[in-house]
Enzyme design. Structure first.
Site, mmCIF file in Angstrom:
data_model
loop_
_atom_site.group_PDB
_atom_site.id
_atom_site.type_symbol
_atom_site.label_atom_id
_atom_site.label_comp_id
_atom_site.label_asym_id
_atom_site.label_seq_id
_atom_site.Cartn_x
_atom_site.Cartn_y
_atom_site.Cartn_z
ATOM 1 N N TRP A 271 21.399 2.418 9.788
ATOM 2 C CA TRP A 271 20.718 1.163 10.103
ATOM 3 C C TRP A 271 19.357 1.395 10.766
ATOM 4 O O TRP A 271 19.221 2.254 11.630
ATOM 5 C CB TRP A 271 21.625 0.327 11.028
ATOM 6 C CG TRP A 271 21.083 -1.059 11.260
ATOM 7 C CD1 TRP A 271 21.341 -2.175 10.541
ATOM 8 C CD2 TRP A 271 20.170 -1.446 12.290
ATOM 9 N NE1 TRP A 271 20.646 -3.251 11.040
ATOM 10 C CE2 TRP A 271 19.910 -2.826 12.121
ATOM 11 C CE3 TRP A 271 19.530 -0.769 13.329
ATOM 12 C CZ2 TRP A 271 19.071 -3.550 12.954
ATOM 13 C CZ3 TRP A 271 18.668 -1.486 14.159
ATOM 14 C CH2 TRP A 271 18.454 -2.859 13.971
ATOM 15 N N ASP A 275 12.644 -1.127 6.879
ATOM 16 C CA ASP A 275 11.759 -2.283 6.651
ATOM 17 C C ASP A 275 10.424 -2.096 7.375
ATOM 18 O O ASP A 275 9.366 -2.501 6.877
ATOM 19 C CB ASP A 275 12.431 -3.603 7.065
ATOM 20 C CG ASP A 275 13.109 -3.514 8.420
ATOM 21 O OD1 ASP A 275 13.171 -2.419 9.016
ATOM 22 O OD2 ASP A 275 13.592 -4.558 8.901
#
Ligand code: UDP
Ligand code: BGC
Ligand code: MN
Length: 359
Positions: A271, A275
């Site tokens: 995780w 982005d």
């Protein structure tokens, strides 16, 4: 007296023939009107031929000549009927949009219900095309996925009707990570880009998390002059950006914009951070990020725990300092994966891929 009658009779006969000749000439230059005229009944009699019979004869000859001539040029210009069958472009502002939407993740919603509600007008593989106009963009919607079927059901329930109203020519591609290895969101999105292009000539790629549903259908699922970040006001961040350079959740890029940044990184396992890396790539290649306004960009995220095999990876934030040079060799040009299975449902195309594990 008899001589006068004869002259008058001759004059009338001559006059009739001149009239017929003029009439036929007029018909020759006005193709549209002859159909109407031919169907009318004329009662003037000349010898054993009716006036309308003569006209029909002339028109038939002319028509034959025109058809022969137009057959020769038919490859160059479309016929009037072909023109009327050609669809116009879809409107820039789709007329059926509603604006703010009510979104509730109802636990009682079943797959049967979703299928029944959403399937009409879809083609196998979760494909749709507006039937009355030609959409400007062909949009591949790519969802990185593993073990979130419950979320997928809600996503499909809300998004298909919205996308149909937005008059998008689109396909939904769920890219399912095979096995139990560490999750890699950005690499799955790269695989989705490649797989979608194998099917259709998509020019716009929209990447969406499976748990995010827009709260306003005026948030258009298409591409813009700059790469677009759509999910700017998530409920979990109080309907605001958590930070200025946030690029998570839902984003769209034209094919040429995606290629300009060498796609997405393949090396962000677990995780976080991928982005932010994409955001940096966009800025480093001289582009800006386009966004809707904060009201239009509202989203609801289905509440969930952190998944197994997707813990925050402490290595990821440090990688961001190196994007400016890693991006040249880590991206669509270095992507490696294998397709394990492709399933075509009416609501989506489900592609299972083996993307390996961290090196
Ligand atoms: N995802 C998934 N299975 C997983 C982990 C992630 O399908 O085991 C996909 C899913 O589309 C999800 C997205 O990756 O929405 C982002 O992960 P997550 O929802 O955990 O991120 P966050 O909620 O923190 O934005
Ligand atoms: C992570 C991003 C994430 C964001 C919001 C950041 O710290 O790097 O990947 O999308 O937090 O959760
Ligand atoms: Mn989430």
């Amino acid at each position: 007296m008899a001589g006068n009658f004869k002259r008058l009779f001759n004059f009338l006969v001559l006059f009739s023939f001149v009239s017929v000749a003029c009439f036929v000439l007029v018909l020759f230059y006005s193709r549209r009107s002859f159909v109407v005229i031919v169907s009318e009944k004329h009662i003037l009699t000349l010898g054993n031929k009716t006036f309308s019979g003569m006209v029909k004869e002339q028109v038939a000859k002319l028509l034959e000549r025109r058809i022969k001539a137009s057959n020769k040029s038919s490859e160059m210009a479309p016929t009037p009927s072909a023109v009327s069958l050609t669809l116009g472009p879809c409107p820039e502002n789709p007329p059926d949009l509603i604006g703010p939407l009510l979104v509730e993740f109802d636990f009682g919603r079943t797959w049967e219900h979703v299928r029944k509600e959403v399937s009409p007008l879809l083609q196998k593989g979760g494909r749709f095309k507006p039937k009355d106009c030609v959409a400007k963009q062909k949009v591949a919607i790519i969802i990185p996925f593993r073990n979130r079927h419950e979320h997928l059901k809600h996503w499909l329930y809300y998004l298909h009707p919205i996308l149909k109203r937005q008059l998008v020519d689109y396909g939904v591609y769920v890219i399912n990570q095979d096995g139990e290895g560490v999750f890699n969101r950005a690499k799955l999105m790269n695989a989705g880009y490649v797989e979608a292009l194998k099917e259709y000539d998509y020019d716009c790629f929209l990447f969406s998390d499976v748990d995010l549903v827009p709260l306003n259908d005026r948030n258009l699922y298409r591409c813009f002059d700059n790469p677009r970040h759509l999910a700017i006001g998530m409920d979990k961040f109080n309907f605001d950006l958590p930070y200025k350079t946030f690029f998570g959740g839902v984003a769209s890029l034209y094919k040429h914009q995606y290629l300009k940044i060498n796609g997405f990184p393949n090396t962000y396992w677990g995780w976080g951070g991928e982005d932010d890396d994409i955001y940096k790539r966009i800025v480093l290649r001289g582009m800006q990020v386009s966004r809707p306004d904060l009201l239009t960009g509202r989203y609801r995220m289905i509440k969930h725990q952190r998944d197994a095999h997707n813990d925050p990876n402490p290595k990821n934030p440090d990688k961001l300092f190196q994007t400016h040079w890693t991006m040249n060799a880590d991206g669509i040009n270095s992507l490696k994966y294998t397709v394990k299975n492709i399933e075509k449902d009416i609501l989506y195309t489900f592609i299972t891929v083996d993307i390996g594990s961290p090196e």
